[in-house]
Write a protein that holds these residues in place. Sequence first.
Motif, PDB file in Angstrom:
ATOM      1  N   GLU A   1       0.800  -1.226   0.000  1.00 55.43           N
ATOM      2  CA  GLU A   1       0.000   0.000   0.000  1.00 55.43           C
ATOM      3  C   GLU A   1       0.837   1.284   0.000  1.00 55.43           C
ATOM      4  OE1 GLU A   1      -3.223   2.016  -0.697  1.00 55.43           O
ATOM      5  OE2 GLU A   1      -3.330  -0.168  -0.419  1.00 55.43           O
TER       6      GLU A   1
ATOM      7  N   LYS B   1       1.881   1.842  -3.491  1.00 54.31           N
ATOM      8  CA  LYS B   1       0.862   1.505  -4.483  1.00 54.31           C
ATOM      9  C   LYS B   1       0.987   2.403  -5.715  1.00 54.31           C
ATOM     10  CE  LYS B   1      -2.525  -1.565  -4.219  1.00 54.31           C
ATOM     11  NZ  LYS B   1      -2.218  -2.967  -3.955  1.00 54.31           N
TER      12      LYS B   1
ATOM     13  N   SER C   1       5.210   0.844  -9.198  1.00 50.05           N
ATOM     14  CA  SER C   1       6.099  -0.197  -9.724  1.00 50.05           C
ATOM     15  C   SER C   1       7.111   0.387 -10.711  1.00 50.05           C
ATOM     16  CB  SER C   1       5.301  -1.318 -10.392  1.00 50.05           C
ATOM     17  OG  SER C   1       4.557  -0.837 -11.502  1.00 50.05           O
TER      18      SER C   1
ATOM     19  N   ASP D   1       1.202  -2.009 -10.077  1.00 47.98           N
ATOM     20  CA  ASP D   1       1.346  -2.565  -8.734  1.00 47.98           C
ATOM     21  C   ASP D   1       2.099  -3.889  -8.675  1.00 47.98           C
ATOM     22  OD1 ASP D   1      -0.153  -0.429  -7.593  1.00 47.98           O
ATOM     23  OD2 ASP D   1      -1.998  -1.399  -8.265  1.00 47.98           O
TER      24      ASP D   1
END
Length: 414
Positions: free
Chosen positions: A355, A358, A361, A381
Amino acid sequence: MNAKLDSSVTTRPVTRQTFDEVLVPTYAPANMVPVRASGLDLWDQTGKHYLDFTSGIAVSALGHCNPIVVEALTRQANTLWHLGNGYTNEPVLRLALAMTEATFADRAFFCNSGAEANEAALKLARRHAHNKFGPHKSRIVSFLNSFHGRTLFTVSVGGQSKYTEGFEPLPPQIDHLPYNDIEAARANITDDVCAVIVEPVQGEGGVMPGNVEFLKELRALCDKTGAVLIFDEVQSGMGRTGSLFAYMGYGVTPDVLTSAKALGNGYPVAAMLTTEELGQTLSVGTHGTTYGGNPLAATVALTVFDTINQPAFLARVKEASLTLIGKLEQLVKDYPQVFTAVRGAGLLLGLVVAEPFKGRSKDIQRAAEAQGLMVLIAGPDVLRLAPALVVTDAQINEADRLLRLALDGMIKAA
């Protein structure tokens, strides 16, 4: 006038900025420009070294510039390059024999990309249903977050709306169901369905493995309704999961299988494999492609296929997978604020972002690249790792070290 080619055309300096100036911006590549590679080692224009854990998105399974593949390509390049569709050639015949003998299939069709292989599979399914049952049996069932290619047909079948926005109207009679949802499959795969297409392991959709029970139910539903079961193994096939093709590990046999990516180790080639009955559906003139199965592509693919389709090679992939998974699971424990879980199969693995990070990536990917580690993403993600299947334990250890350095830097800067 026989003017000699201006040498400046082939040797002029180019940079990442050149991409922005002359290429259609369908991608947003990294700032560094790779110029040389060997195995899992890669160097950019500045001479900086990188450890490549992308293998060109699960393509260079035998590593960059693999000497066995280079030798095969060079030999064929000095023998026979291309023939029109009015002729066959020895390499493609040998490749077809090798792939059908090693799989459930009786027939092979060769083309240039995964999208083309899936296009051929979907056309085959539609035509088969039309011929055998009539035009009412035309609906195609796919799954949310799937990816099957970028042609208008295959991108419509893929279950990601971000790839179809602005290209409407889309081909009709295509439905998308939740992945791994058996009840949804039972409710929607009915007698009007001509094909069910599924990735045994979703790659672009977040590195999500299919459940055995789910894939078995798809097989049963296709048997019940007369639909064609298509396994898209463009990313999961060719040893990536530790089996030659993922369906073998699941014990679920499709009617059609598509393969590309690692089949050519970087040389454009793809295959659609199917049964004798279905193969007869595409008769002379019903489908084709200019370059499909040309001697160069077939020679490379046969060399790659023969190298990967060995018990010792596939056993090593499974061994390397366990080693890498162990490293990644420890990484999750050590960086719980960044990652929550490891998922995937073989050497197609994903780290699910926690989280606090989040949607970041891509930031993690860039931080790893700055440390000299090339990794992939699978959506905002999931960080995806797909190293060459010849990866060593030492390279796995080094990737772990570099990724930890990247994470430490990100956490410190947060």
